[in-house]
Design an enzyme around this catalytic site. Structure first.
Site, PDB file in Angstrom:
ATOM      1  N   HIS A 229      41.432  35.063  37.839  1.00 26.08           N
ATOM      2  CA  HIS A 229      42.793  35.538  37.918  1.00 26.08           C
ATOM      3  C   HIS A 229      43.371  36.197  38.717  1.00 26.08           C
ATOM      4  CE1 HIS A 229      39.434  39.116  38.022  1.00 26.08           C
ATOM      5  NE2 HIS A 229      40.447  40.206  38.718  1.00 26.08           N
TER       6      HIS A 229
ATOM      7  N   ASP B  11      35.984  38.183  40.157  1.00 29.27           N
ATOM      8  CA  ASP B  11      35.757  39.857  41.217  1.00 29.27           C
ATOM      9  C   ASP B  11      34.787  39.609  41.710  1.00 29.27           C
ATOM     10  OD1 ASP B  11      38.258  41.195  39.824  1.00 29.27           O
ATOM     11  OD2 ASP B  11      37.296  41.245  38.124  1.00 29.27           O
TER      12      ASP B  11
ATOM     13  N   HIS C 228      41.394  35.414  42.213  1.00 30.48           N
ATOM     14  CA  HIS C 228      40.144  35.995  42.853  1.00 30.48           C
ATOM     15  C   HIS C 228      39.116  35.524  41.387  1.00 30.48           C
ATOM     16  CE1 HIS C 228      41.927  39.752  41.741  1.00 30.48           C
ATOM     17  NE2 HIS C 228      40.641  39.973  41.023  1.00 30.48           N
TER      18      HIS C 228
ATOM     19  N   ARG D 285      39.095  49.872  34.357  1.00 28.47           N
ATOM     20  CA  ARG D 285      38.400  49.164  34.917  1.00 28.47           C
ATOM     21  C   ARG D 285      36.589  49.474  34.743  1.00 28.47           C
ATOM     22  NH1 ARG D 285      38.171  44.057  39.155  1.00 28.47           N
ATOM     23  NH2 ARG D 285      36.915  45.072  40.413  1.00 28.47           N
TER      24      ARG D 285
HETATM   25  C1  SIN Z   1      41.498  42.756  38.547  1.00 32.16           C
HETATM   26  O1  SIN Z   1      40.997  43.042  38.308  1.00 32.16           O
HETATM   27  O2  SIN Z   1      41.780  42.213  39.640  1.00 32.16           O
HETATM   28  C2  SIN Z   1      43.709  43.069  38.109  1.00 32.16           C
HETATM   29  C3  SIN Z   1      43.302  42.978  36.762  1.00 32.16           C
HETATM   30  C4  SIN Z   1      44.951  43.337  36.528  1.00 32.16           C
HETATM   31  O3  SIN Z   1      44.983  44.649  36.492  1.00 32.16           O
HETATM   32  O4  SIN Z   1      45.426  42.623  35.831  1.00 32.16           O
END
Ligand code: SIN
Length: 298
Positions: free
Chosen positions: A274, A118, A116, A289
């Site tokens: 990602h 974000d 995806h 995050r």
């Molecule tokens: C995400 O923001 O999709 C999570 C990425 C991660 O935890 O490595």
């Protein structure tokens, strides 16, 4: 040598304060940046170099950055205003920070385990996501990134021309909707997810997006949030998207990020997807995050 293959030394030589070092992946997609202390505000030149490296390499990692939450927020605000994070309860006292904590006894699929970009279902999806590692499991837990720009550039001119006018339909429904995977989940999850009918809404963005800084075109779709292509039947959409997802996630376009504790990773949602890999059941993984607001995709 193309601009995006420029070696690390060039970047260092260009830098008047001569502390920033950029070690790029051989493909130019992904780089490690050392020689900066992100616990303090960056100088104007250093910030400009960080932004330039981020634009060039799309995913930049800063090892050995023991940031507090306040410092993580302060770093984020140097890149841009906070983005809006829906469907997940933020940290108490830190409305712009998500704590991605997965306890050793959790069995639910790890958060982010699907390709995806974000919040691409937002009208102005975040330009950047910034993830800071606190506790990294001894096995698993890598984050994979795919380079939507190089994947686009590798398509034939005929395919590029066919994709040019297409609008992709984005929605959070499969993940956060009333019938989505999180709504049906029963296993323990520390991350507090708020499923909602808001997630069942959809909007469109160009399937091929032009990066506002580099001017490069990139595929802007993902299996998690892209639910169709405007004007095509579900079968037609599935065929085209299926091909593109397979193409984009080929090894040639993927960078595998291996975490160490106290690393800050910043990625560009405008030209990447990602995937958070699992494989660490029985171990704690703890990240913080933030997101940086972006523009309307064009
Ligand atoms: C995400 O923001 O999709 C999570 C990425 C991660 O935890 O490595």
């Amino acid at each position: 040598m193309t601009q995006r293959e420029a070696p690390a030394m060039l970047k260092q030589a260009e830098s008047p304060y001569r502390t920033l070092r950029v070690k790029a992946q051989p493909t130019g997609f992904g780089a490690e940046i050392t020689g900066l202390d992100l616990t303090h505000p960056l100088s104007k030149d250093a910030l400009a170099d960080v932004k330039a490296a981020w634009a060039r390499h799309a995913v930049v990692a800063f090892p050995d950055q023991p940031l507090t939450l306040d410092q993580l927020e302060a770093y984020t605000l140097q890149i841009g205003a906070f983005g809006e994070d829906p469907f997940i309860k933020p940290m108490p006292g830190h409305p712009n920070v998500l704590e991605l904590r997965r306890e050793p006894d959790e069995k639910a699929t790890n958060f982010g385990a699907g390709w995806h970009s974000d919040w691409s279902f937002q009208a102005t999806p975040p330009a950047a996501t910034i993830l800071h590692s606190e506790v990294v499991p001894p096995v698993g837990g890598d984050t994979l990134f795919c380079d939507g720009a190089r994947a686009y550039e590798a398509l034939s001119p005929t395919m590029q021309k066919m994709l040019a006018p297409l609008q992709a339909v984005h929605s959070a429904t499969r993940a956060y909707g009333t019938q989505g995977v999180f709504a049906k989940e029963t296993a323990k999850r520390t991350l507090q997810i708020i499923t909602s009918s808001e997630a069942d809404k959809s909007l469109t963005h160009p399937l091929v997006r032009t990066h506002p800084v580099t001017g490069r075109k990139a595929l802007f779709i993902s299996p998690v949030y892209t639910v169709g292509i405007e004007g095509l039947t579900p079968q037609e959409s599935a065929a085209i998207l299926g091909f593109l997802f397979q193409h984009m996630t080929a090894d040639a376009f993927v960078y595998r990020h291996k975490w160490r504790p106290k690393m800050l990773l910043m990625w560009d949602n405008r030209c990447t997807m990602h995937f958070a890999e699992g494989g660490y059941d029985g171990h704690l993984r703890l990240m913080h995050r933030t997101t940086v607001a972006g523009d309307t995709p064009v």
